[in-house]
Design an enzyme around this catalytic site. Structure first.
Site, PDB file in Angstrom:
ATOM      1  N   ASN A 138      35.025  38.151  42.152  1.00 41.69           N
ATOM      2  CA  ASN A 138      34.179  36.959  42.172  1.00 41.69           C
ATOM      3  C   ASN A 138      34.193  36.335  40.773  1.00 41.69           C
ATOM      4  O   ASN A 138      33.682  36.920  39.828  1.00 41.69           O
ATOM      5  CB  ASN A 138      32.756  37.379  42.577  1.00 41.69           C
ATOM      6  CG  ASN A 138      31.772  36.220  42.598  1.00 41.69           C
ATOM      7  OD1 ASN A 138      32.063  35.126  42.112  1.00 41.69           O
ATOM      8  ND2 ASN A 138      30.598  36.463  43.151  1.00 41.69           N
TER       9      ASN A 138
ATOM     10  N   HIS B 112      33.496  29.969  48.557  1.00 40.15           N
ATOM     11  CA  HIS B 112      33.334  30.684  47.283  1.00 40.15           C
ATOM     12  C   HIS B 112      33.644  32.153  47.520  1.00 40.15           C
ATOM     13  O   HIS B 112      33.198  32.745  48.501  1.00 40.15           O
ATOM     14  CB  HIS B 112      31.899  30.498  46.779  1.00 40.15           C
ATOM     15  CG  HIS B 112      31.502  31.504  45.758  1.00 40.15           C
ATOM     16  ND1 HIS B 112      32.273  31.751  44.643  1.00 40.15           N
ATOM     17  CD2 HIS B 112      30.440  32.355  45.688  1.00 40.15           C
ATOM     18  CE1 HIS B 112      31.689  32.709  43.927  1.00 40.15           C
ATOM     19  NE2 HIS B 112      30.584  33.097  44.544  1.00 40.15           N
TER      20      HIS B 112
ATOM     21  N   CYS C 143      27.598  30.274  40.929  1.00 36.36           N
ATOM     22  CA  CYS C 143      28.691  30.247  41.918  1.00 36.36           C
ATOM     23  C   CYS C 143      28.885  28.868  42.552  1.00 36.36           C
ATOM     24  O   CYS C 143      29.956  28.566  43.060  1.00 36.36           O
ATOM     25  CB  CYS C 143      28.448  31.276  43.010  1.00 36.36           C
ATOM     26  SG  CYS C 143      28.456  32.938  42.361  1.00 36.36           S
TER      27      CYS C 143
HETATM   28  N1  ACO Z   1      30.340  52.115  44.044  1.00 35.51           N
HETATM   29  C1  ACO Z   1      29.784  53.090  44.773  1.00 35.51           C
HETATM   30  N2  ACO Z   1      28.529  53.042  45.220  1.00 35.51           N
HETATM   31  C2  ACO Z   1      27.807  51.939  44.923  1.00 35.51           C
HETATM   32  C3  ACO Z   1      28.338  50.882  44.151  1.00 35.51           C
HETATM   33  C4  ACO Z   1      29.650  51.001  43.718  1.00 35.51           C
HETATM   34  N3  ACO Z   1      30.252  50.035  42.983  1.00 35.51           N
HETATM   35  N4  ACO Z   1      27.389  49.934  44.048  1.00 35.51           N
HETATM   36  C5  ACO Z   1      26.314  50.371  44.693  1.00 35.51           C
HETATM   37  N5  ACO Z   1      26.552  51.584  45.232  1.00 35.51           N
HETATM   38  C6  ACO Z   1      25.659  52.425  46.017  1.00 35.51           C
HETATM   39  C7  ACO Z   1      24.209  52.143  45.727  1.00 35.51           C
HETATM   40  O1  ACO Z   1      23.747  52.936  44.636  1.00 35.51           O
HETATM   41  C8  ACO Z   1      23.562  52.544  47.028  1.00 35.51           C
HETATM   42  O2  ACO Z   1      23.445  53.953  47.056  1.00 35.51           O
HETATM   43  P1  ACO Z   1      22.150  54.653  47.746  1.00 35.51           P
HETATM   44  O3  ACO Z   1      22.191  54.220  49.175  1.00 35.51           O
HETATM   45  O4  ACO Z   1      22.415  56.088  47.522  1.00 35.51           O
HETATM   46  O5  ACO Z   1      20.973  54.101  46.998  1.00 35.51           O
HETATM   47  C9  ACO Z   1      24.602  52.149  48.078  1.00 35.51           C
HETATM   48  O6  ACO Z   1      25.860  52.081  47.393  1.00 35.51           O
HETATM   49  C10 ACO Z   1      24.307  50.836  48.755  1.00 35.51           C
HETATM   50  O7  ACO Z   1      24.078  49.856  47.720  1.00 35.51           O
HETATM   51  P2  ACO Z   1      23.795  48.364  48.083  1.00 35.51           P
HETATM   52  O8  ACO Z   1      23.536  47.594  46.823  1.00 35.51           O
HETATM   53  O9  ACO Z   1      22.757  48.284  49.161  1.00 35.51           O
HETATM   54  O10 ACO Z   1      25.225  47.939  48.664  1.00 35.51           O
HETATM   55  P3  ACO Z   1      25.606  46.694  49.563  1.00 35.51           P
HETATM   56  O11 ACO Z   1      26.131  47.161  50.826  1.00 35.51           O
HETATM   57  O12 ACO Z   1      24.517  45.668  49.593  1.00 35.51           O
HETATM   58  O13 ACO Z   1      26.828  46.069  48.752  1.00 35.51           O
HETATM   59  C11 ACO Z   1      27.277  44.167  47.364  1.00 35.51           C
HETATM   60  C12 ACO Z   1      26.633  45.545  47.467  1.00 35.51           C
HETATM   61  C13 ACO Z   1      28.761  44.317  47.568  1.00 35.51           C
HETATM   62  C14 ACO Z   1      27.012  43.636  45.961  1.00 35.51           C
HETATM   63  C15 ACO Z   1      26.705  43.217  48.435  1.00 35.51           C
HETATM   64  O14 ACO Z   1      25.292  43.336  48.506  1.00 35.51           O
HETATM   65  C16 ACO Z   1      27.036  41.754  48.221  1.00 35.51           C
HETATM   66  O15 ACO Z   1      28.177  41.368  48.247  1.00 35.51           O
HETATM   67  N6  ACO Z   1      26.039  40.908  48.048  1.00 35.51           N
HETATM   68  C17 ACO Z   1      26.237  39.457  47.925  1.00 35.51           C
HETATM   69  C18 ACO Z   1      26.890  39.095  46.619  1.00 35.51           C
HETATM   70  C19 ACO Z   1      26.917  37.578  46.491  1.00 35.51           C
HETATM   71  O16 ACO Z   1      27.166  36.856  47.420  1.00 35.51           O
HETATM   72  N7  ACO Z   1      26.587  37.076  45.318  1.00 35.51           N
HETATM   73  C20 ACO Z   1      26.461  35.638  45.177  1.00 35.51           C
HETATM   74  C21 ACO Z   1      27.373  35.107  44.227  1.00 35.51           C
HETATM   75  S1  ACO Z   1      27.240  35.792  42.635  1.00 35.51           S
HETATM   76  C22 ACO Z   1      26.467  34.596  41.612  1.00 35.51           C
HETATM   77  O17 ACO Z   1      26.004  33.574  42.017  1.00 35.51           O
HETATM   78  C23 ACO Z   1      26.353  34.943  40.165  1.00 35.51           C
END
Ligand code: ACO
Length: 335
Positions: free
Chosen positions: A292, A262, A115
């Protein structure tokens, strides 16, 4: 010492729009969950029936940037290409773009910083221009995520956030004092490498074939992300990179005319906006439309903001990114 200035910008995204509802066809998710957690409404994914690939999209964006710089491909004297989803494990995509654009035997360098790839690329280009080594550098970020994502409920935490696309800039030598790239700031923290990583080389359109032949329980060919861990680090490091950029130039947050974060997650961008008390017209987001696009995200957003007339002569523009590595950084530009 010379100055370096962005003289051309371009971006290209595949035509194929994939909405959140479309994703529910092959995984348990919902438009509500995705929008609430990420702000994403839709993304572009390459239609495998088209010619698009990481390097083809990069070349399309590059063509636009070169033309807008008022140059031809033969005026470019170096290529820097950032991607985490190259068509080939080696060589890198920079040489493929050189070939697609029928460019002379200039140097081509690939940057592997996910990223932060475009931030790193721009910084490297800036050094080459400022030392006088090159005059016009083509800097590209392009990603074909869709070919390598796990399109099932198991992969939903990662798959819903990524989109395909490419952006490009031409960075040129400039005589204008006080204009162009003022400074760049790069960081990494390798101890968190495995929190957001891809173990097996499985790029482009190969992953489905690889998985068919392998153990279906083997997830090493799909990207892994410890989402909440990444999120927590992202908000801290984004802020640090912006502060560092401002301080290096004796500037305050009030001096920012446009922040291009980003496009990782709209919630991260909103957190940063609030922290720096920036009004809506001073932050540009397009993650809602494109998801993203990692190394392409900052340059696509910068180009779109510029095309919409949101960046004008003399504006202070700050680019900032954080991602896998972890790597992060910022670039401060006087437009
Ligand atoms: N749809 C429905 N439910 C989902 C989905 C989905 N797409 N994805 C995960 N869930 C569920 C999980 O199974 C979990 O269920 P549980 O509580 O029953 O176990 C629940 O939702 C919560 O999951 P989390 O992974 O904790 O969700 P979170 O609130 O953290 O959101 C996200 C996930 C959007 C990916 C977030 O963590 C995020 O944006 N993180 C940062 C991403 C980022 O900045 N990346 C850097 C750049 S990428 C790179 O460099 C390659």
């Amino acid at each position: 010492m010379y100055n370096s200035k962005i003289t051309g910008l371009g971006y290209y995204v595949p035509e194929n729009v994939v909405t959140n509802d479309d994703l529910t066809q092959f995984m348990e998710t919902s438009d509500e969950w995705i929008q609430e957690r990420t702000g994403i409404k839709e993304r572009r994914w390459i239609d495998p029936k088209t010619e698009d690939s990481t390097s083809v999209m990069g070349a399309k964006a590059a063509k636009i940037a070169i033309e807008r710089a008022g140059l031809t491909k033969d005026d470019i004297d170096f290529i820097i290409f950032a991607t985490l989803s190259p068509e080939l494990y080696f060589p890198g995509g920079g040489v493929q773009i050189q070939d697609l654009l029928d460019m002379p035997t200039i140097g081509a360098l690939d940057i592997r910083n996910q990223c932060s790839g475009f931030i790193y690329s721009l910084s490297v280009a800036d050094q080459f221009i400022k030392t006088g080594m090159y005059k016009n550098i083509l800097v590209i970020g392009s990603e074909n995520h869709s070919g390598g994502l796990e399109k099932s409920t198991r992969g939903r935490g990662v798959t819903v956030i990524f989109g395909d696309g490419a952006g490009a800039a031409v960075l040129s030598r400039s005589e204008e004092e006080g204009k162009g790239i003022l400074s760049s700031h790069l960081h990494s923290e390798g101890k968190h490498a495995k929190e957001l990583a891809l173990i097996g080389p499985s790029t482009g359109r190969w992953v489905d074939a690889i998985m068919e032949e392998n153990d279906p329980d083997d997830t090493s060919y799909y990207p892994y992300m410890n989402g909440q861990f990444v999120f927590k680090h992202a908000v801290v490091r984004f802020s640090e990179a912006i502060v560092e950029g401002l301080q290096a130039n004796g500037l305050q947050k009030e001096d920012i005319d446009m922040l291009i974060p980003h496009q990782a997650n709209l919630r991260i961008a909103q957190f940063i906006q609030k922290k720096f008390q920036l009004s809506d017209d001073k932050v540009f987001n397009n993650i809602m439309k494109y998801g993203n696009t990692t190394a392409a995200s900052v340059i696509i957003a910068l180009t779109e903001a510029w095309e919409k007339g949101k960046i004008n002569d003399g504006d202070l523009v700050v680019l900032a990114a954080f991602g896998s590595g972890f790597t992060w950084g910022s670039v401060v530009i006087r437009w």
